[in-house]
Design a protein around this motif. Sequence first.
Motif, PDB file in Angstrom:
ATOM      1  N   PRO A 191       4.609 -16.936 -19.843  1.00  0.00           N
ATOM      2  CA  PRO A 191       5.056 -17.019 -18.449  1.00  0.00           C
ATOM      3  C   PRO A 191       4.378 -18.142 -17.662  1.00  0.00           C
ATOM      4  CG  PRO A 191       3.557 -15.185 -18.719  1.00  0.00           C
ATOM      5  CD  PRO A 191       3.829 -15.734 -20.100  1.00  0.00           C
ATOM      6  N   TYR A 192       3.245 -18.647 -18.151  1.00  0.00           N
ATOM      7  CA  TYR A 192       2.516 -19.673 -17.413  1.00  0.00           C
ATOM      8  C   TYR A 192       2.533 -20.987 -18.173  1.00  0.00           C
ATOM      9  CZ  TYR A 192       0.807 -15.572 -14.998  1.00  0.00           C
ATOM     10  OH  TYR A 192       0.736 -14.400 -14.298  1.00  0.00           O
ATOM     11  N   LEU A 193       2.756 -22.069 -17.448  1.00  0.00           N
ATOM     12  CA  LEU A 193       2.739 -23.402 -18.038  1.00  0.00           C
ATOM     13  C   LEU A 193       1.606 -24.207 -17.420  1.00  0.00           C
ATOM     14  CD1 LEU A 193       6.543 -24.290 -17.939  1.00  0.00           C
ATOM     15  CD2 LEU A 193       5.223 -23.437 -19.871  1.00  0.00           C
ATOM     16  N   ARG A 194       0.943 -24.942 -18.265  1.00  0.00           N
ATOM     17  CA  ARG A 194      -0.138 -25.814 -17.811  1.00  0.00           C
ATOM     18  C   ARG A 194       0.099 -27.176 -18.452  1.00  0.00           C
ATOM     19  NH1 ARG A 194      -5.285 -24.340 -20.637  1.00  0.00           N
ATOM     20  NH2 ARG A 194      -4.426 -25.735 -22.155  1.00  0.00           N
ATOM     21  N   PRO A 195       0.589 -28.140 -17.682  1.00  0.00           N
ATOM     22  CA  PRO A 195       0.945 -29.430 -18.256  1.00  0.00           C
ATOM     23  C   PRO A 195      -0.240 -30.383 -18.399  1.00  0.00           C
ATOM     24  CG  PRO A 195       1.491 -29.426 -15.949  1.00  0.00           C
ATOM     25  CD  PRO A 195       0.939 -28.063 -16.270  1.00  0.00           C
ATOM     26  N   ALA A 196      -1.333 -29.887 -18.933  1.00  0.00           N
ATOM     27  CA  ALA A 196      -2.524 -30.720 -19.103  1.00  0.00           C
ATOM     28  C   ALA A 196      -3.234 -30.304 -20.380  1.00  0.00           C
ATOM     29  CB  ALA A 196      -3.458 -30.555 -17.914  1.00  0.00           C
ATOM     30  N   VAL A 197      -3.932 -31.238 -20.965  1.00  0.00           N
ATOM     31  CA  VAL A 197      -4.724 -30.956 -22.158  1.00  0.00           C
ATOM     32  C   VAL A 197      -6.074 -30.394 -21.718  1.00  0.00           C
ATOM     33  CG1 VAL A 197      -5.871 -31.968 -24.166  1.00  0.00           C
ATOM     34  CG2 VAL A 197      -3.601 -32.770 -23.483  1.00  0.00           C
ATOM     35  N   GLU A 198      -6.463 -29.311 -22.361  1.00  0.00           N
ATOM     36  CA  GLU A 198      -7.804 -28.758 -22.153  1.00  0.00           C
ATOM     37  C   GLU A 198      -8.631 -29.182 -23.358  1.00  0.00           C
ATOM     38  OE1 GLU A 198     -10.067 -24.468 -21.553  1.00  0.00           O
ATOM     39  OE2 GLU A 198      -7.903 -24.572 -21.406  1.00  0.00           O
ATOM     40  N   TYR A 199      -9.698 -29.920 -23.095  1.00  0.00           N
ATOM     41  CA  TYR A 199     -10.531 -30.455 -24.175  1.00  0.00           C
ATOM     42  C   TYR A 199     -11.716 -29.539 -24.443  1.00  0.00           C
ATOM     43  CZ  TYR A 199      -7.907 -34.753 -23.607  1.00  0.00           C
ATOM     44  OH  TYR A 199      -6.895 -35.679 -23.549  1.00  0.00           O
ATOM     45  N   GLY A 200     -12.103 -29.503 -25.696  1.00  0.00           N
ATOM     46  CA  GLY A 200     -13.262 -28.735 -26.096  1.00  0.00           C
ATOM     47  C   GLY A 200     -13.959 -29.390 -27.269  1.00  0.00           C
ATOM     48  N   VAL A 201     -15.053 -28.792 -27.666  1.00  0.00           N
ATOM     49  CA  VAL A 201     -15.798 -29.231 -28.836  1.00  0.00           C
ATOM     50  C   VAL A 201     -15.727 -28.095 -29.839  1.00  0.00           C
ATOM     51  CG1 VAL A 201     -18.047 -29.894 -29.743  1.00  0.00           C
ATOM     52  CG2 VAL A 201     -17.308 -30.720 -27.481  1.00  0.00           C
ATOM     53  N   GLU A 202     -15.141 -28.377 -31.005  1.00  0.00           N
ATOM     54  CA  GLU A 202     -14.994 -27.362 -32.041  1.00  0.00           C
ATOM     55  C   GLU A 202     -16.207 -27.383 -32.961  1.00  0.00           C
ATOM     56  OE1 GLU A 202     -11.955 -26.061 -35.603  1.00  0.00           O
ATOM     57  OE2 GLU A 202     -11.188 -27.280 -33.934  1.00  0.00           O
ATOM     58  N   THR A 203     -16.759 -26.190 -33.197  1.00  0.00           N
ATOM     59  CA  THR A 203     -17.933 -26.024 -34.048  1.00  0.00           C
ATOM     60  C   THR A 203     -17.484 -25.704 -35.484  1.00  0.00           C
ATOM     61  OG1 THR A 203     -18.095 -23.653 -33.692  1.00  0.00           O
ATOM     62  CG2 THR A 203     -19.179 -25.081 -32.055  1.00  0.00           C
ATOM     63  N   PRO A 204     -18.402 -25.746 -36.451  1.00  0.00           N
ATOM     64  CA  PRO A 204     -18.028 -25.427 -37.823  1.00  0.00           C
ATOM     65  C   PRO A 204     -17.415 -24.037 -37.998  1.00  0.00           C
ATOM     66  CG  PRO A 204     -20.128 -26.548 -37.812  1.00  0.00           C
ATOM     67  CD  PRO A 204     -19.770 -26.262 -36.369  1.00  0.00           C
ATOM     68  N   SER A 205     -17.753 -23.095 -37.108  1.00  0.00           N
ATOM     69  CA  SER A 205     -17.205 -21.744 -37.234  1.00  0.00           C
ATOM     70  C   SER A 205     -15.775 -21.661 -36.704  1.00  0.00           C
ATOM     71  CB  SER A 205     -18.074 -20.741 -36.468  1.00  0.00           C
ATOM     72  OG  SER A 205     -17.910 -20.916 -35.077  1.00  0.00           O
ATOM     73  N   GLY A 206     -15.321 -22.731 -36.037  1.00  0.00           N
ATOM     74  CA  GLY A 206     -14.002 -22.713 -35.426  1.00  0.00           C
ATOM     75  C   GLY A 206     -14.045 -22.358 -33.952  1.00  0.00           C
ATOM     76  N   THR A 207     -15.199 -21.965 -33.459  1.00  0.00           N
ATOM     77  CA  THR A 207     -15.362 -21.672 -32.041  1.00  0.00           C
ATOM     78  C   THR A 207     -15.249 -22.963 -31.252  1.00  0.00           C
ATOM     79  OG1 THR A 207     -16.795 -19.795 -32.531  1.00  0.00           O
ATOM     80  CG2 THR A 207     -16.956 -20.740 -30.313  1.00  0.00           C
ATOM     81  N   VAL A 208     -14.587 -22.889 -30.111  1.00  0.00           N
ATOM     82  CA  VAL A 208     -14.419 -24.068 -29.261  1.00  0.00           C
ATOM     83  C   VAL A 208     -15.195 -23.868 -27.968  1.00  0.00           C
ATOM     84  CG1 VAL A 208     -12.769 -25.494 -27.995  1.00  0.00           C
ATOM     85  CG2 VAL A 208     -12.145 -24.561 -30.241  1.00  0.00           C
TER      86      VAL A 208
END
Length: 137
Positions: free
Chosen positions: A85-102
């Motif tokens: 139901p919600y749109l967000r027209p922007a990229v959310e950046y993160g740092v991904e760790t070896p475990s896959g956690t961002v």
Amino acid sequence: MKNHVNVWGFWFEPGTGHIYDQDGGQQPFTFQNVSIFDQYSGRVYPANPLQFATRETAGRVLAHLQALTPALELKLHESVWAGGPYLRPAVEYGVETPSGTVMNAGLVANSIMRSGAFADAIFKAELARFAVRREQE
């Protein structure tokens, strides 16, 4: 500050993405001016800009975390809300760790701006926690 938005005591300038402290000092990171669109009601809601680092800021955050833990393989992560139901027209950046956690790059940058080197101990502990790659399911 005229035309600026107060975000947890910092001042965000939507037109440039710059953040200023209470004394007017420009901070070293930039953020995106993002709105979230509710498809059901047609309403638009402003998002917290500190959760939406620019790509440049995300790269700087990645380099900062990598310098704290050079043995870990960290990588830039990008996500977009494109459904529901919600749109967000922007990229959310993160740092991904070896475990896959961002780790959200904007929130890490926020901690660096507010706490400087004091935040590094917390980042090291978090990165150590997420250093182990998850087993493939």
